[in-house]
Scaffold this motif. Structure first.
Motif, PDB file in Angstrom:
ATOM      1  N   VAL A 108       4.313  -7.696 -20.299  1.00 61.34           N
ATOM      2  CA  VAL A 108       3.364  -6.969 -21.146  1.00 61.34           C
ATOM      3  C   VAL A 108       2.906  -5.645 -20.538  1.00 61.34           C
ATOM      4  O   VAL A 108       2.986  -4.597 -21.185  1.00 61.34           O
ATOM      5  CB  VAL A 108       2.144  -7.852 -21.522  1.00 61.34           C
ATOM      6  CG1 VAL A 108       1.164  -7.076 -22.386  1.00 61.34           C
ATOM      7  CG2 VAL A 108       2.607  -9.104 -22.270  1.00 61.34           C
ATOM      8  N   TYR A 109       2.449  -5.661 -19.292  1.00 63.52           N
ATOM      9  CA  TYR A 109       1.893  -4.429 -18.716  1.00 63.52           C
ATOM     10  C   TYR A 109       2.971  -3.357 -18.563  1.00 63.52           C
ATOM     11  O   TYR A 109       2.781  -2.207 -18.944  1.00 63.52           O
ATOM     12  CB  TYR A 109       1.230  -4.726 -17.364  1.00 63.52           C
ATOM     13  CG  TYR A 109       0.566  -3.504 -16.775  1.00 63.52           C
ATOM     14  CD1 TYR A 109      -0.659  -3.053 -17.272  1.00 63.52           C
ATOM     15  CD2 TYR A 109       1.169  -2.778 -15.749  1.00 63.52           C
ATOM     16  CE1 TYR A 109      -1.270  -1.923 -16.758  1.00 63.52           C
ATOM     17  CE2 TYR A 109       0.567  -1.651 -15.227  1.00 63.52           C
ATOM     18  CZ  TYR A 109      -0.651  -1.231 -15.730  1.00 63.52           C
ATOM     19  OH  TYR A 109      -1.250  -0.109 -15.213  1.00 63.52           O
ATOM     20  N   THR A 111       5.867  -2.958 -20.113  1.00 63.16           N
ATOM     21  CA  THR A 111       6.351  -2.419 -21.385  1.00 63.16           C
ATOM     22  C   THR A 111       5.242  -1.616 -22.073  1.00 63.16           C
ATOM     23  O   THR A 111       5.498  -0.532 -22.611  1.00 63.16           O
ATOM     24  CB  THR A 111       6.845  -3.565 -22.297  1.00 63.16           C
ATOM     25  OG1 THR A 111       7.659  -4.432 -21.514  1.00 63.16           O
ATOM     26  CG2 THR A 111       7.646  -3.033 -23.462  1.00 63.16           C
ATOM     27  N   GLY A 112       4.019  -2.133 -22.036  1.00 61.27           N
ATOM     28  CA  GLY A 112       2.888  -1.423 -22.647  1.00 61.27           C
ATOM     29  C   GLY A 112       2.653  -0.058 -22.000  1.00 61.27           C
ATOM     30  O   GLY A 112       2.319   0.913 -22.682  1.00 61.27           O
ATOM     31  N   SER A 113       2.843   0.028 -20.684  1.00 58.15           N
ATOM     32  CA  SER A 113       2.621   1.307 -19.992  1.00 58.15           C
ATOM     33  C   SER A 113       3.717   2.309 -20.328  1.00 58.15           C
ATOM     34  O   SER A 113       3.445   3.514 -20.451  1.00 58.15           O
ATOM     35  CB  SER A 113       2.609   1.117 -18.475  1.00 58.15           C
ATOM     36  OG  SER A 113       1.622   0.192 -18.129  1.00 58.15           O
ATOM     37  N   LYS A 127       9.151   0.460 -27.920  1.00 56.15           N
ATOM     38  CA  LYS A 127       8.383  -0.090 -29.054  1.00 56.15           C
ATOM     39  C   LYS A 127       9.016  -1.388 -29.528  1.00 56.15           C
ATOM     40  O   LYS A 127       8.333  -2.391 -29.733  1.00 56.15           O
ATOM     41  CB  LYS A 127       8.425   0.899 -30.236  1.00 56.15           C
ATOM     42  CG  LYS A 127       7.325   1.903 -30.258  1.00 56.15           C
ATOM     43  CD  LYS A 127       7.329   2.545 -31.645  1.00 56.15           C
ATOM     44  CE  LYS A 127       7.026   4.008 -31.558  1.00 56.15           C
ATOM     45  NZ  LYS A 127       7.062   4.665 -32.864  1.00 56.15           N
ATOM     46  N   LEU A 130       8.332  -4.105 -27.069  1.00 53.63           N
ATOM     47  CA  LEU A 130       6.954  -4.611 -27.104  1.00 53.63           C
ATOM     48  C   LEU A 130       6.728  -5.486 -28.334  1.00 53.63           C
ATOM     49  O   LEU A 130       6.054  -6.524 -28.244  1.00 53.63           O
ATOM     50  CB  LEU A 130       5.951  -3.450 -27.054  1.00 53.63           C
ATOM     51  CG  LEU A 130       4.491  -3.859 -26.830  1.00 53.63           C
ATOM     52  CD1 LEU A 130       4.307  -4.668 -25.556  1.00 53.63           C
ATOM     53  CD2 LEU A 130       3.567  -2.630 -26.800  1.00 53.63           C
ATOM     54  N   PHE A 162      -5.227  -7.739 -22.396  1.00 55.38           N
ATOM     55  CA  PHE A 162      -4.420  -6.793 -23.154  1.00 55.38           C
ATOM     56  C   PHE A 162      -4.912  -6.635 -24.588  1.00 55.38           C
ATOM     57  O   PHE A 162      -4.498  -5.711 -25.285  1.00 55.38           O
ATOM     58  CB  PHE A 162      -2.938  -7.170 -23.096  1.00 55.38           C
ATOM     59  CG  PHE A 162      -2.397  -7.099 -21.700  1.00 55.38           C
ATOM     60  CD1 PHE A 162      -2.166  -5.867 -21.104  1.00 55.38           C
ATOM     61  CD2 PHE A 162      -2.163  -8.242 -20.954  1.00 55.38           C
ATOM     62  CE1 PHE A 162      -1.703  -5.785 -19.788  1.00 55.38           C
ATOM     63  CE2 PHE A 162      -1.704  -8.172 -19.642  1.00 55.38           C
ATOM     64  CZ  PHE A 162      -1.474  -6.942 -19.060  1.00 55.38           C
ATOM     65  N   TRP A 165      -6.056  -3.426 -25.247  1.00 59.77           N
ATOM     66  CA  TRP A 165      -5.012  -2.402 -25.275  1.00 59.77           C
ATOM     67  C   TRP A 165      -4.286  -2.360 -26.622  1.00 59.77           C
ATOM     68  O   TRP A 165      -3.424  -1.495 -26.833  1.00 59.77           O
ATOM     69  CB  TRP A 165      -3.989  -2.659 -24.146  1.00 59.77           C
ATOM     70  CG  TRP A 165      -4.587  -2.492 -22.778  1.00 59.77           C
ATOM     71  CD1 TRP A 165      -5.505  -3.306 -22.189  1.00 59.77           C
ATOM     72  CD2 TRP A 165      -4.341  -1.422 -21.852  1.00 59.77           C
ATOM     73  NE1 TRP A 165      -5.838  -2.834 -20.940  1.00 59.77           N
ATOM     74  CE2 TRP A 165      -5.131  -1.679 -20.704  1.00 59.77           C
ATOM     75  CE3 TRP A 165      -3.529  -0.290 -21.855  1.00 59.77           C
ATOM     76  CZ2 TRP A 165      -5.133  -0.832 -19.590  1.00 59.77           C
ATOM     77  CZ3 TRP A 165      -3.526   0.536 -20.741  1.00 59.77           C
ATOM     78  CH2 TRP A 165      -4.334   0.270 -19.633  1.00 59.77           C
ATOM     79  N   TYR A 169      -1.739   0.494 -28.156  1.00 55.82           N
ATOM     80  CA  TYR A 169      -0.388   0.251 -28.687  1.00 55.82           C
ATOM     81  C   TYR A 169      -0.258   0.849 -30.085  1.00 55.82           C
ATOM     82  O   TYR A 169       0.785   1.372 -30.468  1.00 55.82           O
ATOM     83  CB  TYR A 169      -0.067  -1.251 -28.746  1.00 55.82           C
ATOM     84  CG  TYR A 169      -0.142  -1.970 -27.415  1.00 55.82           C
ATOM     85  CD1 TYR A 169      -0.018  -1.277 -26.208  1.00 55.82           C
ATOM     86  CD2 TYR A 169      -0.334  -3.349 -27.354  1.00 55.82           C
ATOM     87  CE1 TYR A 169      -0.090  -1.944 -24.987  1.00 55.82           C
ATOM     88  CE2 TYR A 169      -0.402  -4.019 -26.141  1.00 55.82           C
ATOM     89  CZ  TYR A 169      -0.291  -3.313 -24.962  1.00 55.82           C
ATOM     90  OH  TYR A 169      -0.365  -3.968 -23.758  1.00 55.82           O
TER      91      TYR A 169
END
Lengths: 221, 221
Positions: A108-109, A111-113, A127, A130, A162, A165, A169
């Motif tokens: 998660v972190y 890919t999110g970053s 995208k 994620l 998350f 976050w 996203y």
């Protein structure tokens, strides 16, 4: 509760890793001294306590440091078993909980970053990745209240930071968690009703502003 | 021992991750069916048992799959506690063992693989990194017999399969573990005296040949 006087947390407000530890401590009702670290000027105590990674969060209990958020959560669970345990007692369910916490940790972190660091085709790839991660977690959650069933535990604590976050996203990747994974969005809302989570998670807009400043620092804009 | 009839391992001979599981099962004296997987043509059973990563090793116990080597080792330890437990009973020592197993998991395979995949300056960077990792592990080991002291456990099981790769590190990176980390080299020798390790680890030359074939597949040569 014994030993609480000797509990210190080295942390940074926006860190989802640090938030996990704060939620775990709140769930157990453990009091502690909170030390906010400046990531550009780390304290001697942090460098000495985590010489391998030099990263927050570090839990210092009776003078002894424990590093890496998932390891800290399990440590807290074992030292303060209390009424809420974070992992199931059955070994198979426990292995499953560890598997999903590890999946979140790996995916998660990172890919999110990338989502707010990359542009163009690379961002498009990210995208898709994620969305796939979010849908995988949605499938695992199913129609359960929490990942472990009725009890808020390791997987929930690992993932819930998350939720702050999701707005990032959407803002940078056009990904609506509500649309892609409605059960996961409902789970996040349910988690936020817990005091431990409500008092720990920052406002999504504050996280968004933080990401804007990170983008400037990384020269993305 | 109950349930042993129902233990299957999906694995690949050269995988250090699979070797960990084989060593853990041997330490506990658990009998199992071994299924060698072809990585280019994975079995239906593997794809069904590990839909998230589609990777070996997978331990199937009474029809239920457990994935990810470190999680499998802890599962084995909890289901077959027996006389040798892999993690210490004290929560702080247990957190430390998990920290080092996680460090090895994050660092050794990735950096070791880059060593034979990369060339020139990138390979030089990677060499430095691998030497730093080896020296960090040497410091943590100190003058103990095993990472956990007198007892062969989680950290040893996580690291020892890479002892068969020391020859590869020397052949492709000119890194002598014996010179850089003599205590670690002695620890590896000590581990190989255990039956569980001796019967599991392949000959270093066989691993070297395997890496040669991987280099061809990746177009390194």
């Amino acid at each position: 509760m014994a030993g609480e006087k000797g509990v210190k947390l080295l942390d940074f407000w926006a860190s989802p890793f640090g938030q996990r530890v704060r939620i775990a401590l709140a769930e157990k009702g453990v009091e502690y001294d909170y030390h906010e670290e400046e990531l550009a000027a780390k304290s001697e105590l942090l460098l000495k306590s985590n010489p391998v990674y030099k990263k927050i969060p570090v839990l210092i209990h009776d003078g002894r440091p424990v590093c890496e958020s998932l390891i800290i959560i399990q440590y807290i669970d074992e030292v303060w078993p209390g009424k809420n345990t974070f992992v199931p007692s059955d070994p198979y369910s426990r292995a499953q909980a560890r598997f999903w916490a590890d999946y979140i940790e790996k995916k998660v972190y990172v890919t999110g970053s990338k989502l707010w660091k990359l542009k163009g085709e690379e961002q498009e790839e990210c995208k898709k990745e994620l969305v796939e991660i979010i849908k995988t977690l949605e499938r695992e959650l199913g129609s359960k209240k929490y990942f472990g069933g009725e009890s808020f535990g390791l997987v929930d604590i690992t993932l819930v930071p998350f939720a702050s976050w999701f707005y990032v996203y959407e803002a940078f990747g056009g990904i609506s968690v509500e649309r892609e994974a409605p059960k996961l969005a409902a789970w996040a809302k349910g988690c936020k009703e817990r005091e431990s989570v409500a008092k720990t998670l920052p406002d999504p807009e504050k996280v968004y502003e933080h990401v804007i400043s990170l983008r400037k620092r990384y020269g993305v804009e």
